[in-house]
Design an enzyme around this catalytic site. Structure first.
Site, PDB file in Angstrom:
ATOM      1  N   GLU A 200      92.027   9.086-114.993  1.00 29.81           N
ATOM      2  CA  GLU A 200      91.105   8.746-113.904  1.00 29.81           C
ATOM      3  C   GLU A 200      91.082   9.798-112.807  1.00 29.81           C
ATOM      4  OE1 GLU A 200      91.724   4.766-112.466  1.00 29.81           O
ATOM      5  OE2 GLU A 200      91.302   3.875-114.412  1.00 29.81           O
ATOM      6  N   GLU A 281      95.046  -5.667-106.593  1.00 30.89           N
ATOM      7  CA  GLU A 281      94.472  -6.130-107.868  1.00 30.89           C
ATOM      8  C   GLU A 281      95.611  -6.536-108.808  1.00 30.89           C
ATOM      9  OE1 GLU A 281      91.514  -3.370-109.351  1.00 30.89           O
ATOM     10  OE2 GLU A 281      91.992  -3.883-111.429  1.00 30.89           O
ATOM     11  N   LYS A 332      83.793  -5.656-115.124  1.00 31.72           N
ATOM     12  CA  LYS A 332      83.704  -4.580-116.118  1.00 31.72           C
ATOM     13  C   LYS A 332      82.823  -5.124-117.231  1.00 31.72           C
ATOM     14  CE  LYS A 332      88.376  -2.697-115.382  1.00 31.72           C
ATOM     15  NZ  LYS A 332      89.804  -2.921-115.713  1.00 31.72           N
ATOM     16  N   LYS A 383      84.608   0.483-107.983  1.00 28.77           N
ATOM     17  CA  LYS A 383      85.893   1.117-108.281  1.00 28.77           C
ATOM     18  C   LYS A 383      85.646   2.149-109.368  1.00 28.77           C
ATOM     19  CE  LYS A 383      90.574  -0.005-109.770  1.00 28.77           C
ATOM     20  NZ  LYS A 383      91.316  -0.787-110.773  1.00 28.77           N
TER      21      LYS A 383
HETATM   22  P1  PGA Z   1      91.771   0.095-117.916  1.00 29.14           P
HETATM   23  O1  PGA Z   1      92.490  -0.110-116.523  1.00 29.14           O
HETATM   24  O2  PGA Z   1      90.412   0.588-117.730  1.00 29.14           O
HETATM   25  O3  PGA Z   1      92.696   1.100-118.551  1.00 29.14           O
HETATM   26  O4  PGA Z   1      91.830  -1.243-118.614  1.00 29.14           O
HETATM   27  C1  PGA Z   1      91.882  -0.104-115.325  1.00 29.14           C
HETATM   28  C2  PGA Z   1      92.302  -1.294-114.546  1.00 29.14           C
HETATM   29  O5  PGA Z   1      93.293  -1.976-114.914  1.00 29.14           O
HETATM   30  O6  PGA Z   1      91.647  -1.613-113.563  1.00 29.14           O
HETATM   31 ZN    ZN Z   2      92.973  -3.453-113.133  1.00 29.76          ZN
END
Ligand code: PGA
Ligand code: ZN
Length: 417
Positions: A200, A281, A332, A383
């Site tokens: 990231e 979170e 997501k 985010k």
């Molecule tokens: P991930 O993690 O995209 O690797 O699942 C991001 C998060 O936990 O927010």
């Molecule tokens: Zn998360």
């Protein structure tokens, strides 16, 4: 102008981790949409299944044999119908037949094709004239947990959240300042720091959780003073990754400590108070609604956000609302599969006073659609990292949206509770 789907193409591409993923093109007689799916590393157990057995190749086969023949000829303007058709073709609760990422890429590419057919940017097609608010960028500055290896912090993400900025541009620039300042602090702290970054684009370093919090708190304060608006500090504990079901404890490997649920609650409460965290979170594992509720009751001026616990799923969110567990939710799209499913969850969240935080995944592509969805669906926070190609693609798209809106552009309402 026609929004009838004339053709659809699926192909294999790669995400920012170099893993295979699916990309879909939707073509109407006067428009075109393209979307590719991201992938998580610290996934919630209740997320949909990304691909059928056989991975992306099998997903493309299913796309060609089962999906495209059904969808070609339908109207891209009827998003709900397209998303319903995807559920019907799959006919399971978790998209295991066609793959949640296949559904995601089709659903988003379809919306983009419809918008493009009308000559509208996606955020305006979905949100109309009323969509003119930009979200605040929540960005990962130091990585730990499952997103790193070796001697990094146990907490997965140390995040910056500038709020009360006058523009998205200023807010994004503040995050970049924090990211740079943290690099300097890490160089000073550790002679062996080599500038390593996670997927990231956040720094990876030999640090304890406390050291990371100290460095972040200083950088956020300094930048707040420089820019003249508040830059808050947040964390994604990603506690499901720390939770050991046999021991029934949170195992902090780097720190060599093991915490029971009550001790975890005390620890989180203590860091919220000490470092004035505005965002936490997944402070508890994905089945512990009760601790989420207790923490939400006990702290003030802090967003308690559920990611793995809710997985963008309306039923799991409904359980949270009933128990008053958390006051914010990560959105997501590929946790549920389609735009319609995600929108339902966003609306339910807002009705209950939860703040929807639209999010990238750690493995992502330069797909920028979530930037438009944040504005269209009025999510006050996005985010999506601070730097790195797949993150910057979304940040830069928001800058274009801000420019496009001109005088009408306004930052979202975000009162940290
Ligand atoms: P991930 O993690 O995209 O690797 O699942 C991001 C998060 O936990 O927010
Ligand atoms: Zn998360």
């Amino acid at each position: 102008m026609s929004t009838v789907i004339e053709d659809m193409i699926a192909r294999k591409v790669f995400n920012s981790r170099g893993d295979e993923t699916i990309e879909v093109d939707v073509i109407t007689s006067s428009g075109f949409g393209r979307a590719s799916a991201p992938a998580g590393k610290s996934r919630g157990k209740a997320e949909v299944v990304y691909y059928p057995h056989g991975g992306v190749d099998e997903a493309i086969k299913k796309f060609e044999e089962l999906i495209a023949p059904e969808l070609i000829g339908l109207n891209a303007d009827f998003q709900e119908e397209i998303d319903k058709a995807l559920h019907e073709i799959d006919n399971t609760t978790d998209f295991r037949v066609i793959g949640g990422n296949t559904a995601f890429a089709i659903s988003v590419a379809n919306a983009e094709a419809a918008a493009n057919s009308y000559g509208l940017p996606l955020f305006q097609y979905l949100g109309g004239y009323a969509a003119h608010e930009l979200p605040y960028p929540l960005g990962n500055v130091i990585s730990g947990g499952k997103h790193t290896h070796g001697k990094s912090p146990d907490i997965q993400e140390f995040l910056a959240l500038p709020y009360e900025a006058d523009s998205f541009l200023e807010a994004a620039a503040a995050n970049i300042k924090i990211h740079k300042k943290v690099k300097d602090a890490l160089k000073k702290k550790d002679k062996l720091f080599n500038g390593g970054k996670s997927d990231e684009g956040a720094w990876t370093a030999n640090l304890t959780d406390t050291e990371a919090l100290e460095i972040m708190a200083n950088a956020c304060e300094e930048v707040s003073n420089e820019v003249g608006f508040k830059c808050g500090l947040g964390v994604d504990v990603a506690s499901s990754s720390l939770w050991n079901t046999e021991k029934e404890k949170y195992v902090y490997q780097r720190e060599g400590k093991e915490l029971e649920s009550g001790e975890q609650l005390e620890f989180i409460k203590q860091i919220i108070e000490k470092y004035h965290l505005v965002y936490v979170e997944d402070p508890f594992h994905e089945e512990d609604y009760e601790s989420f509720a207790e923490l939400t009751r006990k702290v003030k001026n802090c967003l308690i956000c559920g990611d793995d616990i809710f997985v963008t799923n309306t039923e799991r969110l409904a359980q949270g609302i009933k128990m008053q567990a958390a006051n914010a939710i990560i959105i997501k799209l590929n946790q549920v599969g389609t735009l319609t499913d995600a929108l339902e969850t966003i609306e339910a969240a807002k009705r209950a006073g939860y703040i929807p935080v639209i999010s990238h995944r750690s493995g992502d592509t330069c797909d920028w659609h979530i930037a438009h969805l944040a504005v269209a669906f009025k999510c006050p926070i996005i985010k999506t990292g601070v730097v790195e190609g797949a993150r910057i693609a979304k940040i830069n798209e928001l800058l274009r949206i801000e420019e496009f809106l001109g005088d009408r552009a306004k930052m979202a309402e975000l009162q940290i509770l």
